[in-house]
Motif scaffolding. Structure first.
Motif, PDB file in Angstrom:
ATOM      1  N   GLU A  49      33.174  55.443  68.715  1.00  0.00           N
ATOM      2  CA  GLU A  49      33.717  54.343  67.905  1.00  0.00           C
ATOM      3  C   GLU A  49      34.883  54.807  67.049  1.00  0.00           C
ATOM      4  O   GLU A  49      35.551  53.995  66.413  1.00  0.00           O
ATOM      5  CB  GLU A  49      32.618  53.754  67.025  1.00  0.00           C
ATOM      6  N   LEU A  50      35.131  56.099  67.023  1.00  0.00           N
ATOM      7  CA  LEU A  50      36.258  56.639  66.267  1.00  0.00           C
ATOM      8  C   LEU A  50      37.550  56.472  67.047  1.00  0.00           C
ATOM      9  O   LEU A  50      37.550  56.199  68.246  1.00  0.00           O
ATOM     10  CB  LEU A  50      36.016  58.119  65.960  1.00  0.00           C
ATOM     11  N   SER A  51      38.649  56.663  66.359  1.00  0.00           N
ATOM     12  CA  SER A  51      39.949  56.598  67.033  1.00  0.00           C
ATOM     13  C   SER A  51      40.105  57.804  67.956  1.00  0.00           C
ATOM     14  O   SER A  51      39.433  58.823  67.806  1.00  0.00           O
ATOM     15  CB  SER A  51      41.078  56.580  66.001  1.00  0.00           C
ATOM     16  N   ASP A  52      41.020  57.688  68.905  1.00  0.00           N
ATOM     17  CA  ASP A  52      41.246  58.782  69.850  1.00  0.00           C
ATOM     18  C   ASP A  52      41.685  60.061  69.147  1.00  0.00           C
ATOM     19  O   ASP A  52      41.269  61.161  69.516  1.00  0.00           O
ATOM     20  CB  ASP A  52      42.300  58.369  70.878  1.00  0.00           C
ATOM     21  N   ASP A  53      42.535  59.933  68.150  1.00  0.00           N
ATOM     22  CA  ASP A  53      42.997  61.110  67.417  1.00  0.00           C
ATOM     23  C   ASP A  53      41.842  61.836  66.751  1.00  0.00           C
ATOM     24  O   ASP A  53      41.768  63.073  66.768  1.00  0.00           O
ATOM     25  CB  ASP A  53      44.043  60.709  66.365  1.00  0.00           C
ATOM     26  N   HIS A  95      37.067  58.362  79.970  1.00  0.00           N
ATOM     27  CA  HIS A  95      37.820  58.262  78.723  1.00  0.00           C
ATOM     28  C   HIS A  95      38.253  59.641  78.238  1.00  0.00           C
ATOM     29  O   HIS A  95      39.389  59.820  77.781  1.00  0.00           O
ATOM     30  CB  HIS A  95      36.970  57.573  77.652  1.00  0.00           C
ATOM     31  N   ASN A 104      46.591  57.923  76.678  1.00  0.00           N
ATOM     32  CA  ASN A 104      46.360  56.944  75.616  1.00  0.00           C
ATOM     33  C   ASN A 104      47.627  56.628  74.831  1.00  0.00           C
ATOM     34  O   ASN A 104      47.569  56.077  73.743  1.00  0.00           O
ATOM     35  CB  ASN A 104      45.287  57.458  74.648  1.00  0.00           C
ATOM     36  N   GLU A 106      49.954  58.857  73.692  1.00  0.00           N
ATOM     37  CA  GLU A 106      50.406  59.842  72.723  1.00  0.00           C
ATOM     38  C   GLU A 106      51.797  60.338  73.112  1.00  0.00           C
ATOM     39  O   GLU A 106      52.179  60.373  74.278  1.00  0.00           O
ATOM     40  CB  GLU A 106      49.416  61.008  72.658  1.00  0.00           C
TER      41      GLU A 106
END
Length: 384
Positions: A49-53, A95, A104, A106
């Motif tokens: 649920e966190l951001s990709d970073d 993912h 994603n 970046e």
């Protein structure tokens, strides 16, 4: 690290209690399959649920990169390129694979894995500064000429730098005596400023000139390319092989007489770039001192690979030796004094054409732990 203490079967159960299976692309309750015998730490159920970073940052603390985890007794340097970044994380889920490939959106050229290579390089510099931090420092002082394999760098800047150094009579090897050279894990400049490995990395990645030096520098677009450049230009050597099983200790001189045709060719080839005095018995230390400043061999001893362990094959240990003194006789035989300076792993071996069965090799420098275990080791032990 991750390889030893976080098996792939437990990784998903640890961080991904409910996620999409890579094979069937269906949501799977992974935590429910944990058996009573598999005791794992409390799970963090909100990772996805966190951001990709944030996910990449968290994983960077547990993901190693190639050469971080080296098992001397079982791999003999062959499997050192196994890592969680390259062999585990990309296969956890689609993912994760997308994150590592940079799909994603970046901006980093190296993709999401660039975060792992930055953290990994910092750890390598801390754990083995003689190889990795010194390699970084040498790139700052004298960047590689062409990065032949295409990793990172600005070739135009490098060509301009070469012309400038030629006009100024600069000698990049002599700069190894600069006060900013890495010693014991730290580097200092003329202002006694402590320079960390992270600061060295940032200078090579983000700028075309280093605040430590006044000369223009070659720079790199991402940490993966920088890692490859250090590996290829600072840790690897391609050179002819002298093969004779023996027990070797670093910094203990060896006297040899070369009489075989292939080793006559070897010593002639490694001594060819040096003045005639170097082949007539004059100590190389004196010869190098008298060479002109513009000669790129001025502070570099002739060197080749001494394969002292049997059998001669991929994965066997060897040692880089520097020629300290050489006397080549009229009939082509030679008497030499050699100094072993660095243990290496043989990565590739091939026979040179029309050279009387003279072999060449690509070798990679051992880390400090493996090198210490090679000191005085009998030559006929199994190394793989």
């Amino acid at each position: 690290m991750f390889r030893n203490s976080y098996p792939l079967s437990l990784f998903g159960k640890q961080f991904l209690p409910a996620y999409y299976c890579l094979c069937c692309n269906k949501k799977t309750e992974m935590a429910s399959s944990v058996t009573a015998s598999e005791k794992i730490e409390p799970q963090f159920r909100y990772l996805m649920e966190l951001s990709d970073d944030l996910i990449l940052t968290i994983l960077s603390f547990v993901a190693d990169i190639p050469l971080e985890e080296q098992d001397y007794e079982t791999t003999a340097g062959i499997s050192d390129f196994y890592s969680t970044t390259t062999h585990i994380l990309p296969y956890v889920s689609k993912h994760f694979y997308s994150l590592l490939q940079g799909d994603n959106g970046e901006d980093a050229v190296g993709g999401g894995q660039d975060v792992f290579y930055k953290s990994g390089l910092i750890r390598l510099c801390k754990n083995d500064p003689k190889l990795w931090k010194t390699g970084l420092q040498k790139l700052l002082l004298a960047p590689p000429s062409a990065t032949s394999s295409g990793e990172g760098g600005n070739n135009n800047n490098n060509k301009k730098r070469k012309k400038k150094e030629h006009r100024n009579g600069d000698n990049s090897v002599a700069s190894n005596n600069d006060d900013s050279l890495v010693t014991g894990g730290t580097a200092t400049n003329n202002n006694d400023q402590i320079v960390t490995a992270e600061e060295l990395l940032e200078q090579l990645i983000q700028t075309t000139s280093s605040p430590l030096m006044t000369k223009p520098k070659l720079y790199y677009t991402n940490y993966l390319d920088l890692y490859k450049t250090i590996l290829d230009t600072q840790l690897r050597l391609r050179a002819p092989i002298f093969y004779m099983p023996d027990t070797i200790n670093l910094n203990r001189p060896i006297g040899l007489h070369f009489f075989e045709q292939r080793y006559r060719i070897l010593i002639h080839s490694v001594m060819q770039p040096y003045p005639n005095e170097a082949r007539r018995g004059q100590p190389l230390k004196e010869v190098l001192k008298n060479m002109p400043p513009g000669n790129n061999k001025r502070n570099e001893y002739p060197k080749f690979i001494y394969a002292h362990a049997s059998p001669l094959q991929k994965g066997s240990p060897a040692v880089i030796v520097e020629v300290q003194q050489c006397l080549i006789h009229p009939n082509g035989t030679a008497d030499v004094v050699l100094l072993p300076v660095q243990f290496v792993w043989l990565e590739h071996i091939w026979e040179a054409p029309n050279a009387g069965a003279l072999y060449f090799a690509q070798a990679r420098k051992m880390n400090a732990e493996s090198s210490s275990q090679m000191e005085g080791r009998p030559p006929f032990m199994t190394f793989y």
